[in-house]
Design an enzyme around this catalytic site. Structure first.
Site, PDB file in Angstrom:
ATOM      1  N   GLY A  37       1.036  -1.383   0.028  1.00 33.02           N
ATOM      2  CA  GLY A  37      -0.071   0.039  -0.026  1.00 33.02           C
ATOM      3  C   GLY A  37       0.768   1.257   0.089  1.00 33.02           C
ATOM      4  CD  GLN A  42       3.516   5.771   2.730  1.00 33.14           C
ATOM      5  OE1 GLN A  42       2.399   5.245   1.988  1.00 33.14           O
ATOM      6  NE2 GLN A  42       4.574   5.259   3.160  1.00 33.14           N
ATOM      7  CB  CYS A  99       5.679   2.664   7.584  1.00 32.35           C
ATOM      8  SG  CYS A  99       5.254   4.044   6.631  1.00 32.35           S
ATOM      9  CG  LEU A 100       6.839   1.224   1.523  1.00 30.66           C
ATOM     10  CD1 LEU A 100       6.020   1.285   0.490  1.00 30.66           C
ATOM     11  CD2 LEU A 100       7.869   0.151   1.546  1.00 30.66           C
ATOM     12  CG  HIS A 141      -0.321   1.222   7.621  1.00 30.45           C
ATOM     13  ND1 HIS A 141       0.860   0.915   8.146  1.00 30.45           N
ATOM     14  CD2 HIS A 141       0.411   2.156   6.448  1.00 30.45           C
ATOM     15  CE1 HIS A 141       1.881   1.523   7.849  1.00 30.45           C
ATOM     16  NE2 HIS A 141       1.915   2.224   6.924  1.00 30.45           N
ATOM     17  CD  GLU A 142      -1.274   2.529   2.797  1.00 34.01           C
ATOM     18  OE1 GLU A 142      -0.700   3.700   2.604  1.00 34.01           O
ATOM     19  OE2 GLU A 142      -0.322   1.540   2.796  1.00 34.01           O
TER      20      GLU A 142
END
Ligand code: ZN
Length: 176
Positions: A37, A42, A99-100, A141-142
């Site tokens: 996602g 981000q 998380c990225l 999360h998103e």
């Protein structure tokens, strides 16, 4: 950018060339990461827009038992614009999450077992998605991302670890 509430998009905005190109960029960025996602903040765009896809390859490292315990199943690519979350089943499920935008770390986050998200799709048309298990986690999360919230705000702080160390004691977790 990650800490600001993202700007909602109109149907016309979603259909614009700029936003359609952003969706493609986010899709490629998510694949390249790889992640399951990605939210527009981000990639430096303060817009209420997320992309999600959980591919079979992403869960290949998990045993059948681990997939069942996480409620992990493939989710096709889709876009959610202006996502609004409603908890369907608040029973907490606790697993490591990463998380990225905070690469290299992971923490245990208790997430609701089932949620519904009302949003617009990639055409700017209303859509509603109900998720259980891991997909419910991704949706939470998103949706958090477009509200300026990160998993570290919700994690059990004593579980916080580097991915390197976490991998020694647990299975790798997907990055979202
Ligand atoms: Zn994230």
């Amino acid at each position: 950018m990650l800490r600001l509430p993202a700007r909602p998009l109109s149907r016309e905005d979603v259909r614009s060339r700029e936003v359609q190109q952003l969706i493609e960029l986010m899709r490629e960025t998510m694949y390249a990461a790889p992640g399951v996602g990605l939210a527009a903040p981000q990639v430096g765009e303060p817009l209420s827009l997320v992309v999600i896809e959980d591919r079979a390859e992403s869960m290949a490292h998990l045993s059948a038992e681990e997939r069942v315990s996480r409620g992990r199943a493939p989710i096709p690519f889709h876009v959610l614009v202006n996502p609004v979350l409603t908890v369907v089943d608040g029973t907490p499920a606790s697993f490591f999450e990463g998380c990225l935008s905070l690469s290299g770390f992971a923490g245990v986050v208790a997430r609701a077992s089932s949620v519904r998200v009302d949003a617009l799709d990639h055409h700017g048309d209303p859509t509603s998605r109900t998720g259980v298990g891991w997909y419910a986690r991704i949706l939470q999360h998103e949706t958090d991302h477009v509200n300026g919230t990160l998993y570290i705000d919700r994690m059990e702080t004593r579980s916080f670890t580097s991915v390197e160390n976490q991998a020694r004691f647990s299975v790798p977790r997907p990055r979202t």
